[in-house]
Motif scaffolding. Structure first.
Motif, PDB file in Angstrom:
ATOM      1  N   ASP A  57       0.954  -1.175   0.206  1.00 15.34           N
ATOM      2  CA  ASP A  57      -0.071  -0.095  -0.053  1.00 15.34           C
ATOM      3  C   ASP A  57       0.837   1.291  -0.005  1.00 15.34           C
ATOM      4  N   PRO A  95       5.156   1.781  -5.276  1.00 17.25           N
ATOM      5  CA  PRO A  95       5.170   3.033  -5.658  1.00 17.25           C
ATOM      6  C   PRO A  95       3.758   3.850  -6.025  1.00 17.25           C
ATOM      7  N   LEU A 134      -6.183  -2.136  -6.469  1.00 17.76           N
ATOM      8  CA  LEU A 134      -5.916  -0.710  -6.432  1.00 17.76           C
ATOM      9  C   LEU A 134      -7.350   0.090  -6.728  1.00 17.76           C
ATOM     10  N   ASP A 188     -20.097  -8.310  -8.157  1.00 13.66           N
ATOM     11  CA  ASP A 188     -20.179  -8.509  -6.776  1.00 13.66           C
ATOM     12  C   ASP A 188     -21.032  -9.717  -6.574  1.00 13.66           C
TER      13      ASP A 188
HETATM   14  N1  LIG Z   1     -17.279  -4.847  -3.985  1.00 14.89           N
HETATM   15  C1  LIG Z   1     -16.199  -4.231  -4.291  1.00 14.89           C
HETATM   16  O1  LIG Z   1     -15.413  -3.813  -3.294  1.00 14.89           O
HETATM   17  C2  LIG Z   1     -15.583  -4.038  -5.606  1.00 14.89           C
HETATM   18  C3  LIG Z   1     -16.472  -4.633  -6.654  1.00 14.89           C
HETATM   19  C4  LIG Z   1     -15.765  -4.487  -7.990  1.00 14.89           C
HETATM   20  C5  LIG Z   1     -14.380  -4.040  -8.500  1.00 14.89           C
HETATM   21  N2  LIG Z   1     -13.972  -3.353  -7.183  1.00 14.89           N
HETATM   22  C6  LIG Z   1     -12.744  -2.903  -7.202  1.00 14.89           C
HETATM   23  O2  LIG Z   1     -11.596  -3.101  -6.260  1.00 14.89           O
HETATM   24  C7  LIG Z   1     -10.748  -2.005  -6.051  1.00 14.89           C
HETATM   25  C8  LIG Z   1     -10.563  -1.828  -4.620  1.00 14.89           C
HETATM   26  O3  LIG Z   1     -11.620  -1.296  -4.057  1.00 14.89           O
HETATM   27  P1  LIG Z   1     -11.691  -0.674  -2.709  1.00 14.89           P
HETATM   28  O4  LIG Z   1     -12.982  -0.256  -2.185  1.00 14.89           O
HETATM   29  O5  LIG Z   1     -10.885  -1.770  -1.774  1.00 14.89           O
HETATM   30  O6  LIG Z   1     -10.676   0.526  -2.614  1.00 14.89           O
HETATM   31  P2  LIG Z   1     -10.010   1.296  -1.522  1.00 14.89           P
HETATM   32  O7  LIG Z   1      -9.780   2.708  -2.120  1.00 14.89           O
HETATM   33  O8  LIG Z   1     -10.697   1.246  -0.300  1.00 14.89           O
HETATM   34  O9  LIG Z   1      -8.442   0.705  -1.555  1.00 14.89           O
HETATM   35  C9  LIG Z   1      -7.440   0.998  -2.319  1.00 14.89           C
HETATM   36  C10 LIG Z   1      -6.109   0.878  -1.780  1.00 14.89           C
HETATM   37  O10 LIG Z   1      -5.179   1.009  -2.772  1.00 14.89           O
HETATM   38  C11 LIG Z   1      -3.995   1.774  -2.040  1.00 14.89           C
HETATM   39  N3  LIG Z   1      -3.219   2.429  -3.084  1.00 14.89           N
HETATM   40  C12 LIG Z   1      -3.303   3.577  -3.815  1.00 14.89           C
HETATM   41  N4  LIG Z   1      -2.323   3.551  -4.490  1.00 14.89           N
HETATM   42  C13 LIG Z   1      -1.570   2.657  -4.337  1.00 14.89           C
HETATM   43  C14 LIG Z   1      -0.193   2.045  -5.032  1.00 14.89           C
HETATM   44  N5  LIG Z   1       0.266   2.853  -6.237  1.00 14.89           N
HETATM   45  N6  LIG Z   1       0.382   1.174  -4.522  1.00 14.89           N
HETATM   46  C15 LIG Z   1      -0.281   0.312  -3.520  1.00 14.89           C
HETATM   47  N7  LIG Z   1      -1.304   0.700  -2.977  1.00 14.89           N
HETATM   48  C16 LIG Z   1      -2.031   1.742  -3.291  1.00 14.89           C
HETATM   49  C17 LIG Z   1      -4.902   2.733  -1.261  1.00 14.89           C
HETATM   50  O11 LIG Z   1      -4.096   3.388  -0.377  1.00 14.89           O
HETATM   51  C18 LIG Z   1      -6.036   1.825  -0.514  1.00 14.89           C
HETATM   52  O12 LIG Z   1      -5.449   1.224   0.614  1.00 14.89           O
HETATM   53  C19 LIG Z   1     -11.214  -0.734  -6.962  1.00 14.89           C
HETATM   54  O13 LIG Z   1     -10.538  -0.633  -8.186  1.00 14.89           O
HETATM   55  C20 LIG Z   1     -12.794  -1.152  -7.269  1.00 14.89           C
HETATM   56  O14 LIG Z   1     -13.382  -0.607  -8.313  1.00 14.89           O
HETATM   57  C21 LIG Z   1     -14.351  -3.401  -5.996  1.00 14.89           C
END
Ligand SMILES: NC(=O)c1ccc[n+]([C@@H]2O[C@H](COP(=O)([O-])OP(=O)(O)OC[C@H]3O[C@@H](n4cnc5c(N)ncnc54)[C@H](O)[C@@H]3O)[C@@H](O)[C@H]2O)c1
Length: 353
Positions: A57, A95, A134, A188
């Motif tokens: 992260d 990064p 991400l 989902d």
């Molecule tokens: N039900 C769902 O939650 C669901 C369903 C479909 C798709 N998604 C996809 O899953 C992904 C994650 O969703 P989320 O709700 O956990 O998002 P979130 O924003 O809660 O988590 C993203 C994490 O990535 C970290 N991050 C940002 N840039 C980074 C980097 N360069 N390197 C490492 N870490 C980095 C952030 O600090 C954060 O902790 C999204 O793209 C979302 O569209 C989620």
């Protein structure tokens, strides 16, 4: 049976639900019914066969912390689902690249620690599978981690709506590397897109002619904030195309995220509107609302696809693995009706596809 070794890219809400879910459905909970899981056992594998071996992260409240602590750190706002013991996995700094947008920069505090050598960490920890969790706006970062994953010899799962598994060039790269690749944009468990498609399918199967329909949702959580700024159009495009594919004729369809409401935290409200005509051109309409919590909604599907990708890797499959992509993602390399995707996946698990 050897564990399925998984690395997490991004320790946000989705990662939190997964890590807590592994504890909830893990060995210590063996006598509990696996209520809430679609597949308690898949291809002979159980959730307790999955082990997180590395995580990355950028947020200072997560980097350098034990994973059990990091998954509950702000700005994550997924509810507490299980009591987590120390994991002995320390979150590495990755990064930042385009991981943060103008809006999310205000809620994520970037750590000043040095970036880890991601491919090396993956390799040293023998990660079978890399899960890309991400933010949806992290296009370059997603591609960068996909390269690192390939270098490390790990299969890559793209949960985000960036096009990687559905991009022929990336599929070819993974094919050449002899590794499985799946994506894009996870479906989902109780997904608004799936529900919308099922409703349209049911109505049109019964002779209703749909003329117009929308599905719009509002949510809290950092991901909804990122969507508001950077990825609303991309998500709308993916969801609209997917919903359109449920109807055998053209209709006016709009589907996608609309807004961010901070006090909703990780909750999401999805609104459905359907209008059509049936017998003798008599009009009908439907107006529905679905309320869910976002991250746990990904958990059951993540557990399915981790086990499926492990099977694909053990069977030495390479490139985009269509049966998994079509089953678990909104934007697979090839869209198909839900029942066809389910059947293809079941045949794949049974070793017949
Ligand atoms: N039900 C769902 O939650 C669901 C369903 C479909 C798709 N998604 C996809 O899953 C992904 C994650 O969703 P989320 O709700 O956990 O998002 P979130 O924003 O809660 O988590 C993203 C994490 O990535 C970290 N991050 C940002 N840039 C980074 C980097 N360069 N390197 C490492 N870490 C980095 C952030 O600090 C954060 O902790 C999204 O793209 C979302 O569209 C989620």
């Amino acid at each position: 049976m050897a564990k399925i070794r998984v690395a997490l890219i991004g320790v946000g809400n989705c990662a939190s639900a997964l890590v807590q879910g592994l504890q909830y459905y893990g060995r210590s909970a063996k006598d509990k019914a696996h209520i809430g899981l679609k597949n308690p056992v898949l291809g002979g594998l159980r959730p307790e066969d999955i082990e997180v071996v590395a995580a990355f992260d950028v947020d200072e409240r997560k980097v350098g912390k034990d994973l059990s602590e990091a998954v509950l750190a702000p700005p994550n706002d997924v509810p507490r689902l299980a009591d987590l013991a120390s994991s002995n996995i320390v979150v590495n700094k990755g990064p930042t690249l385009d991981g943060l947008g103008e809006y999310t920069k205000k809620v994520v505090h970037v750590s000043d620690r040095q970036d880890a050598n991601v491919a090396l960490v993956l390799k040293e920890n023998e990660a079978d599978i890399v899960l890309n969790l991400l933010p949806s706006g992290a296009t370059k970062a997603s591609q960068w981690y996909a390269e690192e994953s390939m270098l490390a010899g790990s299969a890559f799962v793209n949960v985000t709506p960036n096009f990687i598994a559905s991009n022929a060039e990336w599929a070819k790269k993974y094919e050449n590397a002899g590794l499985p690749l799946v994506g894009d944009d996870l479906i989902d468990q109780v997904g608004a897109t799936t529900l919308h498609k099922t409703l349209l399918n049911l109505l049109s199967m019964n002779g209703v002619h749909i003329t117009e329909t929308y599905q719009l949702d509002v949510g809290g959580g950092t991901e909804s904030l990122d969507t508001l700024e950077r990825t609303r159009d991309m998500k709308r495009n993916v969801k609209t195309k997917s919903v359109e594919s449920a109807l055998p004729y053209p209709a006016a369809v709009v589907a996608g995220s609309t807004d961010y409401v901070d006090f909703m935290q990780n909750r999401r409200d999805s609104y459905f509107w359907i209008r059509g005509v049936y017998f003798c051109n008599v009009p009908m309409q439907m107006d529905l609302k679905l309320s869910t919590v976002d991250a746990p909604n990904a958990g059951s599907v993540l557990l399915d696809l981790i086990r499926a990708v492990k099977l694909a890797k053990d069977r030495q499959m390479k490139g985009a693995v269509l049966p998994i992509c079509a089953y678990a993602f909104k934007h697979p390399p090839q869209l198909m009706p839900l029942e066809t995707a389910e059947k293809l996946f079941a045949d794949f698990i049974a070793g017949e596809a």
